[in-house]
Design a protein around this motif. Structure first.
Motif, PDB file in Angstrom:
ATOM      1  N   LEU A 196       0.911  -1.284   0.053  1.00 49.96           N
ATOM      2  CA  LEU A 196      -0.001   0.068   0.163  1.00 49.96           C
ATOM      3  C   LEU A 196       0.754   1.354  -0.114  1.00 49.96           C
ATOM      4  N   SER A 197       0.567   2.328  -0.781  1.00 53.31           N
ATOM      5  CA  SER A 197       1.185   3.476  -0.691  1.00 53.31           C
ATOM      6  C   SER A 197       0.244   4.672  -0.406  1.00 53.31           C
ATOM      7  N   CYS A 198       0.822   5.577   0.362  1.00 55.63           N
ATOM      8  CA  CYS A 198      -0.142   6.720   0.959  1.00 55.63           C
ATOM      9  C   CYS A 198       0.685   7.829   0.764  1.00 55.63           C
ATOM     10  N   GLU A 199       0.362   8.905  -0.466  1.00 57.56           N
ATOM     11  CA  GLU A 199       1.045  10.027  -0.977  1.00 57.56           C
ATOM     12  C   GLU A 199       0.430  11.176  -0.085  1.00 57.56           C
ATOM     13  N   VAL A 200       1.599  11.871   0.487  1.00 57.95           N
ATOM     14  CA  VAL A 200       1.182  13.056   1.344  1.00 57.95           C
ATOM     15  C   VAL A 200       1.311  14.242   0.470  1.00 57.95           C
ATOM     16  N   SER A 201       0.374  14.934   0.428  1.00 59.99           N
ATOM     17  CA  SER A 201       0.651  16.508  -0.004  1.00 59.99           C
ATOM     18  C   SER A 201       0.610  17.205   0.998  1.00 59.99           C
ATOM     19  N   GLY A 202       1.336  18.194   1.007  1.00 61.67           N
ATOM     20  CA  GLY A 202       1.425  19.258   1.959  1.00 61.67           C
ATOM     21  C   GLY A 202       2.837  19.102   2.860  1.00 61.67           C
ATOM     22  N   SER A 203       3.225  19.766   3.998  1.00 65.44           N
ATOM     23  CA  SER A 203       4.424  19.749   4.673  1.00 65.44           C
ATOM     24  C   SER A 203       4.289  18.663   5.792  1.00 65.44           C
ATOM     25  N   LEU A 204       5.291  17.978   5.979  1.00 64.99           N
ATOM     26  CA  LEU A 204       5.418  16.965   6.893  1.00 64.99           C
ATOM     27  C   LEU A 204       5.815  17.427   8.364  1.00 64.99           C
ATOM     28  N   ARG A 205       6.174  18.463   8.169  1.00 62.55           N
ATOM     29  CA  ARG A 205       6.747  19.387   9.455  1.00 62.55           C
ATOM     30  C   ARG A 205       5.834  19.273  10.479  1.00 62.55           C
ATOM     31  N   SER A 206       4.513  19.240  10.406  1.00 62.08           N
ATOM     32  CA  SER A 206       3.536  19.461  11.306  1.00 62.08           C
ATOM     33  C   SER A 206       2.999  18.349  11.680  1.00 62.08           C
ATOM     34  N   VAL A 207       3.705  16.989  11.053  1.00 65.66           N
ATOM     35  CA  VAL A 207       3.054  15.677  11.329  1.00 65.66           C
ATOM     36  C   VAL A 207       4.332  14.906  12.313  1.00 65.66           C
ATOM     37  N   TYR A 208       3.753  14.491  13.382  1.00 62.93           N
ATOM     38  CA  TYR A 208       4.683  13.688  14.084  1.00 62.93           C
ATOM     39  C   TYR A 208       4.443  12.240  14.069  1.00 62.93           C
ATOM     40  N   CYS A 209       3.523  11.584  13.633  1.00 60.87           N
ATOM     41  CA  CYS A 209       3.236  10.192  13.559  1.00 60.87           C
ATOM     42  C   CYS A 209       2.290   9.899  12.474  1.00 60.87           C
ATOM     43  N   MET A 210       2.737   8.858  11.645  1.00 53.63           N
ATOM     44  CA  MET A 210       1.879   8.348  10.598  1.00 53.63           C
ATOM     45  C   MET A 210       1.543   7.011  10.680  1.00 53.63           C
ATOM     46  N   GLY A 211       0.322   6.471  10.368  1.00 57.14           N
ATOM     47  CA  GLY A 211       0.079   4.959  10.759  1.00 57.14           C
ATOM     48  C   GLY A 211      -0.870   4.464   9.572  1.00 57.14           C
ATOM     49  N   TRP A 212      -0.888   3.311   9.687  1.00 56.81           N
ATOM     50  CA  TRP A 212      -1.944   2.360   8.792  1.00 56.81           C
ATOM     51  C   TRP A 212      -2.848   1.716   9.990  1.00 56.81           C
ATOM     52  N   PHE A 213      -4.245   1.986   9.677  1.00 57.78           N
ATOM     53  CA  PHE A 213      -5.231   1.285  10.346  1.00 57.78           C
ATOM     54  C   PHE A 213      -5.780   0.657   9.178  1.00 57.78           C
TER      55      PHE A 213
END
Length: 126
Positions: A20-37
């Motif tokens: 699975l792929s998750c393309e992120v648009s926007g800045s990751l500077r404000s993101v601390y965790c990413m996850g798959w549910f």
């Protein structure tokens, strides 16, 4: 503002693999965790795999340890979930999510995540 778009779901036989792929648009500077549910029909949403963005740590739910791998491609701004040795009980809708609250370690609770993708269906047949 962060937006997430999943891709790569599909159908596979037991023992097979999917990514699975998750393309992120926007800045990751404000993101601390990413996850798959994931969420199967009639069941609660379950945390599967997590990645701490600033520190790089990962965590997995016990049922997928050794079979699933979460990773990130910084250049492509994309989060991946490599799923190997798939089992019928892995069948579910899978969601990518982002948590923009500062934490030392990722929470596995879906309520901690504030940004979600649209989901990708994974079906594993026996």
């Amino acid at each position: 503002q962060v937006q997430l778009v999943e891709s790569g779901g599909g159908s596979v036989q037991s023992g097979g693999s999917l990514r699975l792929s998750c393309e992120v648009s926007g800045s990751l500077r404000s993101v601390y965790c990413m996850g798959w549910f994931r969420q199967a029909p009639g069941k609660e949403r379950e945390g599967v795999a997590f990645k701490n963005i600033p520190y790089g740590g990962t965590a997995y739910t016990s049922s997928v340890k050794g079979r699933f791998t979460i990773s990130r491609d910084n250049a492509k701004n994309t989060l991946y979930l490599q799923m190997d040795i798939l089992k019928p009980e892995d069948t579910a809708m899978y969601y990518c999510a982002a948590d923009r609250t500062f934490r030392d370690a990722c929470s596995m609770a879906w309520t901690a995540f504030d940004t979600w993708g649209q989901g990708a269906q994974v079906t594993v047949s026996s």
